[in-house]
Design a protein around this motif. Sequence first.
Motif, PDB file in Angstrom:
ATOM      1  N   GLY A  45      44.883  48.485  27.794  1.00  0.00           N
ATOM      2  CA  GLY A  45      44.214  47.478  27.284  1.00  0.00           C
ATOM      3  C   GLY A  45      44.660  46.566  27.100  1.00  0.00           C
ATOM      4  N   VAL A  46      46.625  46.253  27.031  1.00  0.00           N
ATOM      5  CA  VAL A  46      47.239  45.035  26.873  1.00  0.00           C
ATOM      6  C   VAL A  46      47.329  44.520  28.520  1.00  0.00           C
ATOM      7  N   PHE A  47      47.100  43.377  28.319  1.00  0.00           N
ATOM      8  CA  PHE A  47      47.374  42.853  29.969  1.00  0.00           C
ATOM      9  C   PHE A  47      48.371  41.855  30.623  1.00  0.00           C
ATOM     10  N   HIS A  48      49.729  41.995  30.963  1.00  0.00           N
ATOM     11  CA  HIS A  48      50.686  41.214  30.989  1.00  0.00           C
ATOM     12  C   HIS A  48      50.484  40.853  32.659  1.00  0.00           C
ATOM     13  N   PRO A  49      50.357  39.357  33.376  1.00  0.00           N
ATOM     14  CA  PRO A  49      49.584  39.585  34.576  1.00  0.00           C
ATOM     15  C   PRO A  49      51.151  39.219  35.258  1.00  0.00           C
ATOM     16  N   GLY A  50      52.100  38.639  35.186  1.00  0.00           N
ATOM     17  CA  GLY A  50      53.574  37.621  35.689  1.00  0.00           C
ATOM     18  C   GLY A  50      52.723  36.621  35.774  1.00  0.00           C
TER      19      GLY A  50
END
Length: 206
Positions: free
Chosen positions: A123-128
């Motif tokens: 559930g933790v999102f890193h989109p770049g």
Amino acid sequence: MRLTKFGHSCVRFDLDGGSFVIDPGVFSDPAALDGVDAVFITHQHADHCNDPELRRLLEDEPETRIYGPESLSNVLGHLPFTAVSAGDAIPVAGTEVKVIGRQHAVVHPDIPAVSNVGYLVDGVFHPGDSFTVPDEPVRVLLAPVSAPWMKLAEAVDFIREIDAPVVHPIHDAILSKDGITIVDRNLANLIGEPYQRIADGNPTTI
């Protein structure tokens, strides 16, 4: 899960089953790589991929796995890494890292676009460097807040579209101290309570 920001877009994940880091670039503290099981790179730009540090890491810890889009070979050369793309899921540190998205946000039409993948971890999102919106709920968004490919209104719209209950700003190395204060004040006013800055090197547990 413990998250620690190590400068710019570099975030380390420490779990009971191990540790990994996303986007250790040239603006990040190399200490983020200490003892990690894996490294995930969203795209080839130097502020997200510090290839000299990755080479040193593999010299000292050759079992460490590196993951990123296939175009990462443009900067890593023959350095071993595993190419990933949207839809992949990589088991690591007792959890699973899902790969989401394909393209870097547009900087300018005259500048060729590069591949960019985001990573969703419990559930933790890193989109770049992208405005990719996952098709599943996000509970913590690591939100880029300042970049040549972004204006404040786009950051706000992206954060609102994802609608995560917690938003931690990243991608901010090009801002001065005063600039960070201005951006944080504006985003806190526009986003509200979910917007929470993590000080570099200060772990937060979720």
